[in-house]
Design a protein around this motif. Structure first.
Motif, PDB file in Angstrom:
ATOM      1  N   ALA A   1      25.471  72.639 -27.178  1.00  7.36           N
ATOM      2  CA  ALA A   1      25.460  73.080 -25.783  1.00  7.36           C
ATOM      3  C   ALA A   1      24.061  73.510 -25.347  1.00  7.36           C
ATOM      4  N   HIS A   2      23.315  74.116 -26.267  1.00  3.86           N
ATOM      5  CA  HIS A   2      21.940  74.543 -25.964  1.00  3.86           C
ATOM      6  C   HIS A   2      21.026  73.344 -25.769  1.00  3.86           C
ATOM      7  N   ASP A   3      21.157  72.360 -26.667  1.00  4.50           N
ATOM      8  CA  ASP A   3      20.290  71.183 -26.598  1.00  4.50           C
ATOM      9  C   ASP A   3      20.639  70.285 -25.424  1.00  4.50           C
ATOM     10  N   ASP A   4      21.927  70.237 -25.061  1.00  2.00           N
ATOM     11  CA  ASP A   4      22.388  69.361 -23.984  1.00  2.00           C
ATOM     12  C   ASP A   4      23.469  70.093 -23.204  1.00  2.00           C
ATOM     13  N   PRO A   5      23.080  70.906 -22.215  1.00  2.00           N
ATOM     14  CA  PRO A   5      24.048  71.759 -21.513  1.00  2.00           C
ATOM     15  C   PRO A   5      25.208  70.994 -20.876  1.00  2.00           C
ATOM     16  N   GLY A   6      25.017  69.720 -20.547  1.00  3.68           N
ATOM     17  CA  GLY A   6      26.091  68.978 -19.909  1.00  3.68           C
ATOM     18  C   GLY A   6      26.955  68.174 -20.856  1.00  3.68           C
ATOM     19  N   GLN A   7      26.728  68.335 -22.175  1.00 10.05           N
ATOM     20  CA  GLN A   7      27.440  67.474 -23.124  1.00 10.05           C
ATOM     21  C   GLN A   7      28.937  67.780 -23.148  1.00 10.05           C
ATOM     22  N   ASP A   8      29.716  66.716 -23.240  1.00 12.01           N
ATOM     23  CA  ASP A   8      31.165  66.861 -23.368  1.00 12.01           C
ATOM     24  C   ASP A   8      31.679  66.018 -24.525  1.00 12.01           C
ATOM     25  N   VAL A   9      30.802  65.773 -25.495  1.00 13.26           N
ATOM     26  CA  VAL A   9      31.116  64.866 -26.595  1.00 13.26           C
ATOM     27  C   VAL A   9      31.803  65.593 -27.743  1.00 13.26           C
ATOM     28  N   PHE A  10      31.298  66.785 -28.085  1.00 11.19           N
ATOM     29  CA  PHE A  10      31.759  67.481 -29.280  1.00 11.19           C
ATOM     30  C   PHE A  10      32.761  68.570 -28.922  1.00 11.19           C
ATOM     31  N   GLU A  11      33.756  68.737 -29.786  1.00 11.23           N
ATOM     32  CA  GLU A  11      34.816  69.706 -29.538  1.00 11.23           C
ATOM     33  C   GLU A  11      35.149  70.474 -30.804  1.00 11.23           C
ATOM     34  N   LYS A  12      35.714  71.661 -30.590  1.00 10.16           N
ATOM     35  CA  LYS A  12      36.229  72.467 -31.702  1.00 10.16           C
ATOM     36  C   LYS A  12      37.514  71.865 -32.211  1.00 10.16           C
ATOM     37  N   GLU A  13      37.754  72.012 -33.518  1.00  6.14           N
ATOM     38  CA  GLU A  13      39.005  71.570 -34.109  1.00  6.14           C
ATOM     39  C   GLU A  13      39.705  72.768 -34.749  1.00  6.14           C
ATOM     40  N   LEU A  14      40.845  72.470 -35.414  1.00  2.00           N
ATOM     41  CA  LEU A  14      41.675  73.530 -35.983  1.00  2.00           C
ATOM     42  C   LEU A  14      40.903  74.410 -36.951  1.00  2.00           C
ATOM     43  N   PHE A  15      39.991  73.813 -37.710  1.00  2.00           N
ATOM     44  CA  PHE A  15      39.249  74.559 -38.726  1.00  2.00           C
ATOM     45  C   PHE A  15      37.764  74.617 -38.398  1.00  2.00           C
ATOM     46  N   GLY A  16      37.153  75.704 -38.826  1.00  2.00           N
ATOM     47  CA  GLY A  16      35.716  75.879 -38.613  1.00  2.00           C
ATOM     48  C   GLY A  16      34.872  74.928 -39.419  1.00  2.00           C
ATOM     49  N   GLN A  17      35.458  74.271 -40.393  1.00  2.00           N
ATOM     50  CA  GLN A  17      34.723  73.302 -41.213  1.00  2.00           C
ATOM     51  C   GLN A  17      34.725  71.899 -40.610  1.00  2.00           C
ATOM     52  N   MET A  18      35.274  71.753 -39.405  1.00  2.00           N
ATOM     53  CA  MET A  18      35.405  70.431 -38.781  1.00  2.00           C
ATOM     54  C   MET A  18      34.688  70.383 -37.440  1.00  2.00           C
ATOM     55  N   LEU A  19      34.235  69.185 -37.109  1.00  2.00           N
ATOM     56  CA  LEU A  19      33.625  68.937 -35.807  1.00  2.00           C
ATOM     57  C   LEU A  19      34.166  67.603 -35.298  1.00  2.00           C
ATOM     58  N   GLU A  20      34.628  67.585 -34.065  1.00  2.00           N
ATOM     59  CA  GLU A  20      35.185  66.362 -33.486  1.00  2.00           C
ATOM     60  C   GLU A  20      34.285  65.844 -32.378  1.00  2.00           C
ATOM     61  N   PHE A  21      34.177  64.529 -32.288  1.00  2.00           N
ATOM     62  CA  PHE A  21      33.548  63.935 -31.112  1.00  2.00           C
ATOM     63  C   PHE A  21      34.435  62.826 -30.575  1.00  2.00           C
ATOM     64  N   ALA A  22      34.249  62.510 -29.305  1.00  2.00           N
ATOM     65  CA  ALA A  22      35.004  61.450 -28.645  1.00  2.00           C
ATOM     66  C   ALA A  22      34.042  60.546 -27.896  1.00  2.00           C
ATOM     67  N   THR A  23      34.202  59.239 -28.074  1.00  2.00           N
ATOM     68  CA  THR A  23      33.387  58.289 -27.338  1.00  2.00           C
ATOM     69  C   THR A  23      33.933  58.117 -25.925  1.00  2.00           C
ATOM     70  N   HIS A  24      33.169  57.464 -25.094  1.00  2.00           N
ATOM     71  CA  HIS A  24      33.653  57.036 -23.797  1.00  2.00           C
ATOM     72  C   HIS A  24      34.482  55.759 -23.978  1.00  2.00           C
ATOM     73  N   PRO A  25      35.350  55.438 -23.021  1.00  2.00           N
ATOM     74  CA  PRO A  25      36.078  54.168 -23.097  1.00  2.00           C
ATOM     75  C   PRO A  25      35.100  52.997 -23.002  1.00  2.00           C
ATOM     76  N   ARG A  26      35.261  52.029 -23.908  1.00  2.00           N
ATOM     77  CA  ARG A  26      34.351  50.884 -23.949  1.00  2.00           C
ATOM     78  C   ARG A  26      35.152  49.585 -23.957  1.00  2.00           C
ATOM     79  N   SER A  27      34.591  48.563 -23.333  1.00  2.00           N
ATOM     80  CA  SER A  27      35.208  47.239 -23.357  1.00  2.00           C
ATOM     81  C   SER A  27      34.628  46.366 -24.464  1.00  2.00           C
ATOM     82  N   GLU A  28      33.375  46.601 -24.818  1.00  2.00           N
ATOM     83  CA  GLU A  28      32.684  45.790 -25.812  1.00  2.00           C
ATOM     84  C   GLU A  28      32.560  46.557 -27.123  1.00  2.00           C
TER      85      GLU A  28
END
Length: 363
Positions: free
Chosen positions: A32-59
């Motif tokens: 969040a500090h490096d990229d205040p507008g980022q919406d890629v990374f999210e918290k997961e159930l455990f502190g040992q995990m990091l989730e990201f989600a891509t945008h919808p892609r056709s190719e």
């Protein structure tokens, strides 16, 4: 062309010991500090995990590039606070998972006890666009026999708490402890699907619709079908293969529905056996053939999958990518085989994790 999006869950590990580290909050703060507008990374159930989600892609090329970029960014943010990221579906080293602090996750911890405490597993979820709720449920009905093959291709969780489990995809066995997880019966219509989900929520055993952890389900948030059977893949190119196969499965299933072809009426009991077999042996022994539910060599079942999807893969332009990736995967092995070979070579789970950190980044 249907769009595809991928969610990957990554393990945060100590770069020296290889042990999982509960630093997701710090990594998210750094992102969040490096990229205040980022919406890629999210918290997961455990502190040992990091989730990201891509945008919808056709190719698929664009999807693959985004997966690689997200993994690189995750590694950079993690490195800034002294940890690494590994695309491992379970931790090879012993770990005491630390549940993230929010009301939802605390409810789950209290409700499900040790079953929740032991859910430190990382998956790869694929979202494929659908045109309607009715189409989405029809697709889910027709995907069921093929999902175990995706589990076998992606299998990347042979170790658990410092031991070889004897399974290629042990993550799926852990995930199956959730009361709503696993294969489903045929629904037949969107109305019946939503009635079933409402009945499940009304029991009070699960918190809400988001906790309906079916192997495949219409998304409650997006106009997609979400397929949830894959381990997070050690290599980004395997994740792209799983995404391409999943899109082709959805399109093929939708065409069957529009043509009036009924889904295969395998029982949930038999589908559970197919899922167990895929988790146990991955690509190294036999799988249950999706049409007959009888054992066949894994490579033959994978070829049947490609034949089932042949027309769609050609029309989408994905056939060369898929055929090449499948050939390489059958030769090289999935993540489970790679992990076991690393263990044979190094004799050290710590060194295994260090090498998997490098392979996560494509090195």
């Amino acid at each position: 062309m249907r769009t595809v999006g991928v969610e990957e869950e990554l393990l945060l590990v100590d770069p020296d010991s290889g042990e999982p580290k509960a630093l997701s909050a710090a990594v998210l703060a750094r992102a969040a500090h490096d990229d205040p507008g980022q919406d890629v990374f999210e918290k997961e159930l455990f502190g040992q995990m990091l989730e990201f989600a891509t945008h919808p892609r056709s190719e698929m090329a664009a999807l693959g590039a985004e997966i690689v970029r997200c993994r690189e960014e995750a590694a950079r943010h993690a490195g800034e606070i002294g940890c690494s990221v590994a695309a491992l579906a379970t931790s090879p080293l012993p770990v005491s998972p630390s549940i993230s602090m929010n009301e939802r996750y605390q409810w789950m911890a209290e409700r499900y006890g040790i079953a929740a405490q032991e859910q430190l597993v990382c998956g790869c979820h694929v979202h494929v666009s659908v045109e309607s709720d009715e189409e989405g449920v029809a697709v889910v009905d027709r995907l069921r026999p093929w999902l175990a093959v995706l589990c076998a291709l992606s299998a990347n969780s042979p170790f658990w708490q410092g031991r070889d489990t004897g399974y290629a995809a042990y993550r799926s066995r852990v995930w199956g402890r959730w009361p709503s997880a696993g294969p489903t019966e045929l629904f037949g219509s969107a109305e019946r699907y939503h009635r079933r989900v409402a009945d499940m929520v009304a029991t009070g055993v699960i918190l809400d619709e988001a906790m309906v952890y079916f192997d495949a389900r219409p998304s409650a948030r997006y106009p997609t079908v979400e397929i949830r059977v894959a381990d997070v893949c050690l290599r980004a190119d395997t994740a792209v293969l799983v995404a391409a196969l999943t899109r082709a499965l959805v399109e093929t299933a939708a065409r069957e529905w529009r043509a009036g072809r009924p889904p295969l009426d395998h029982s949930v009991s038999v589908l559970r056996l197919a899922a167990w077999q895929a988790a146990r042996s991955g690509l190294d022994q036999e799988l249950l053939d999706p049409a007959t539910m009888r054992p066949r060599p894994a490579a033959a079942v994978v070829r049947s999958l490609l034949e089932h999807l042949g027309d769609v893969l050609v029309e989408s332009g994905d056939a060369p990518l898929v055929e090449g990736a499948v050939a390489e995967l059958l030769s090289r092995g999935n993540g489970a085989r790679e992990q076991r070979l690393l263990m044979e070579r190094t004799g050290s789970l710590r060194d295994l994790v260090a090498e998997c950190v490098r392979r996560t980044q494509g090195e």
